[in-house]
Design a protein around this motif. Structure first.
Motif, short mmCIF file in Angstrom:
data_model
loop_
_atom_site.label_atom_id
_atom_site.label_comp_id
_atom_site.label_asym_id
_atom_site.label_seq_id
_atom_site.Cartn_x
_atom_site.Cartn_y
_atom_site.Cartn_z
N PHE A 263 0.82 -1.20 0.00
CA PHE A 263 0.00 0.00 0.00
C PHE A 263 0.86 1.26 0.00
O PHE A 263 1.83 1.36 0.75
N ALA A 265 0.44 5.40 0.80
CA ALA A 265 -0.47 6.10 1.72
C ALA A 265 -0.15 7.59 1.80
O ALA A 265 1.02 7.98 1.79
N GLU A 282 -7.14 9.50 5.70
CA GLU A 282 -6.22 8.47 5.22
C GLU A 282 -6.56 8.15 3.77
O GLU A 282 -7.73 7.97 3.42
N ALA A 284 -5.13 5.28 1.26
CA ALA A 284 -4.22 4.14 1.15
C ALA A 284 -4.69 3.22 0.03
O ALA A 284 -5.85 2.78 0.02
N ARG A 362 -7.27 1.40 6.65
CA ARG A 362 -5.96 0.76 6.61
C ARG A 362 -5.27 0.88 7.96
O ARG A 362 -4.58 -0.06 8.39
N ASP A 385 2.35 0.69 6.35
CA ASP A 385 2.29 1.70 5.29
C ASP A 385 1.67 3.02 5.78
O ASP A 385 2.30 4.08 5.69
N VAL A 386 0.46 2.96 6.31
CA VAL A 386 -0.15 4.16 6.88
C VAL A 386 0.62 4.61 8.12
O VAL A 386 0.83 5.80 8.34
#
Length: 418
Positions: A263, A265, A282, A284, A362, A385-386
Motif C-alpha cells: 500500500f 499512503a 487516510e 491508502a 488501513r 504503510d499508513v
C-alpha cells in the motif's frame, strides 16, 4: 580549596568520579536511562582527562598529544559535548581546517563513528585517549579502531550511551566483559537527584510503555516485544468526523509513504492550539501511479486545506520531484525510525494523538499488527504503510516546529579544573 561535590554531582556520579580520579582504568562505560547524568559526568571527566593527558605527554617529551572525540556525527559531538561545555564553563572552541581543536594543549580530533566511512579520520594516528559519545550508535569496526588508536602511554577511553537490545556488541563484548581495565556503571532516571519531582513524574507518565520505559526510565538493555504502539487505546485515541468539526486546527500537513505492490499512503494531520495531533484523513491504495493517481489526490487535499507541506518518503526521489513539478509543497521527511516511533508513541501515551478511526480503514488493519522484530532493534516491515506515513508526518512536523531551549548549567566544577 575544598569543593562541595554534593552541589555538583549526584551520589552515583560522585562514586564514579572518585573511582576515576583515584584508580587506574582503560575504559569507563556509563550507560542507562536518558537524563540520568551519564553525559554530564563524562563531559567533566573529558576535561580532566585532557589535563592529565597533557601532563603525561609533557613528561614523555611529546609537545602535541592527540585525543579522539567521537560521536555518531560531528553534529552530535557539537550538541552533546562542545555546546554543553561552552554553556557550562564558557569554553570557546576554535576549529582548524580539519574541524579539529586544541584544548589544554591537547589536539582533539573530531570523528564520527556511525558508519565505516568514518575510519579514515583516525586511521594511523596515535591517541592518548578517546571520548565516545552515544556508544551504541557506533559501527563496531570503527569503535574497535578507536580503541586500537589509543596506544599512547596511559591512554583511557570514556564511553556514554543509552541502552540497546540485549545482544548488542557493546553490552556483550565490553560491559559484560571480565576485562580488568573496563569499568561500567548503569544509570536509572532516579539516579539523577537534581531532577525535580515534577519533571521525574512527567517523564515516567509520558514515556511509552514496554521497551521505551525499560530503557529510558530504568536503563535496561531489553528488546522490543509485541505491538509497537502498545499504548494505543481505541476508546481514548479516536475521534469521529463530527468531533473534528468542533476542533479548531492551527495547521495541517501530510505524510506520504510511496508504494505499489504494498500500500501507498497519504495521511492528513491537523494540530490544535494545545499541540494535539489528529489524523483526519487516510488515503491508502495498492497499484496507484504517482502521476495519474497520487498527484490528483494531493491536489484535492490542497483544494480543501491549502498549500500545506507533504512530508514524503525519500526512497523514491523521482516521485517527490513529480509532486514538486505539479506545484505540490513536497519535502523529504525525516525517516529516523526509532526517533519517529518514539515520537508517535509518546504522543499516544500522553493522550495527544487522535485518529478519525472509522474513516481510516488501513490504519485499523495495521495498528494491532505492527510489531517489533524478535532479534533486531526495529519493527517488522509489515503492516506499516499508513503507520509509516504517520511517522514521517509527525516526526518531520515536530522537528520543523521545535525550538531548542537555552541550556543553563551549574558552574561550580570550574574550581576542580584549576
Amino acid at each position: 580549596m575544598t569543593v562541595n561535590l554534593d552541589a555538583i554531582y549526584t551520589k552515583k556520579q560522585q562514586t564514579i568520579y572518585r573511582r576515576c580520579v583515584n584508580d587506574d582504568w582503560f575504559m569507563l562505560i556509563n550507560h542507562g536511562a536518558k537524563r540520568s547524568g551519564k553525559t554530564v559526568l563524562n563531559n567533566d571527566l573529558f576535561l580532566q582527562e585532557l589535563i592529565r593527558v597533557k601532563e603525561m605527554a609533557t613528561k614523555q617529551g611529546i609537545e602535541k598529544p592527540m585525543y579522539i572525540v567521537s560521536g555518531a556525527t560531528l553534529g552530535t559531538i557539537q550538541n552533546n559535548i562542545l555546546t554543553e561545555l561552552t554553556n557550562k564553563y564558557g569554553i570557546q572552541f576554535s576549529f582548524d581546517k580539519h574541524n579539529n581543536f586544541t584544548l589544554f594543549g591537547v589536539y582533539c580530533v573530531q570523528a564520527g563513528h556511525s558508519t565505516i566511512a568514518h575510519l579514515d579520520k583516525i586511521r594511523g594516528m596515535t591517541a592518548f585517549g578517546a571520548y565516545v559519545n552515544e556508544g551504541t550508535l557506533a559501527n563496531e569496526e570503527v569503535f574497535d579502531e578507536i580503541k586500537s588508536r589509543c596506544s599512547g602511554e596511559g591512554a583511557r577511553i570514556l564511553v556514554d550511551t543509552n541502552p540497546d537490545h540485549p545482544e548488542h556488541w557493546l553490552l556483550k563484548d565490553y560491559i559484560e566483559s571480565d576485562a580488568e581495565g573496563i569499568i561500567s556503571y548503569s544509570f536509572q532516571l532516579d539516579d539523577n537527584t537534581f531532577l525535580s519531582e515534577r519533571y521525574r513524574k512527567n517523564m515516567i507518565e509520558t514515556t511509552p510503555s514496554g521497551m521505551f520505559t525499560d530503557r529510558n526510565i530504568y536503563g535496561r538493555w531489553v528488546s522490543g516485544d509485541g505491538v509497537v504502539y502498545a499504548d494505543f487505546n481505541k476508546d481514548k485515541h479516536t475521534v469521529t468526523k463530527d468531533d473534528l468539526t468542533e476542533i479548531k486546527m492551527v495547521r495541517y500537513f501530510c505524510g506520504v509513504d510511496w508504494g505499489y505492490e504494498h500500500f501507498g499512503a497519504i495521511v492528513v494531520v491537523g494540530v490544535d492550539a494545545d499541540g494535539n495531533y489528529y489524523v483526519v484523513e487516510e488515503h491508502a491504495h495498492q497499484h496507484y501511479d504517482v502521476e495519474h493517481d497520487w498527484v490528483p489526490i494531493a491536489k484535492e487535499i490542497i483544494s480543501r486545506y491549502g498549500n500545506i507541506p507533504f512530508y514524503c518518503d525519500s526512497a523514491r526521489p523521482e516521485y517527490v520531484k513529480k509532486f514538486k513539478d505539479k506545484k505540490i509543497h513536497a519535502k523529504f521527511a525525516s525517516k529516523k525510525v526509532m526517533l519517529g516511533i518514539e515520537t508517535v508513541a509518546t504522543l499516544i501515551k500522553s493522550d495527544q494523538f487522535y485518529i478519525n478511526y472509522d474513516e481510516c480503514p488501513r490504519f485499523k488493519d495495521e495498528i494491532y499488527k505492527y510489531v517489533w522484530h524478535k532479534t533486531k532493534d526495529e519493527p517488522v516491515e509489515e503492516f506499516d504503510d499508513v503507520l509509516d506515513a504517520i511517522r514521517y508526518a509527525l516526526l518531520s512536523d515536530k522537528l520543523v516546529n521545535s525550538k531548542k531551549p537555552k541550556t543553563e548549567e551549574l558552574n561550580a566544577l570550574k574550581s576542580l579544573l584549576r
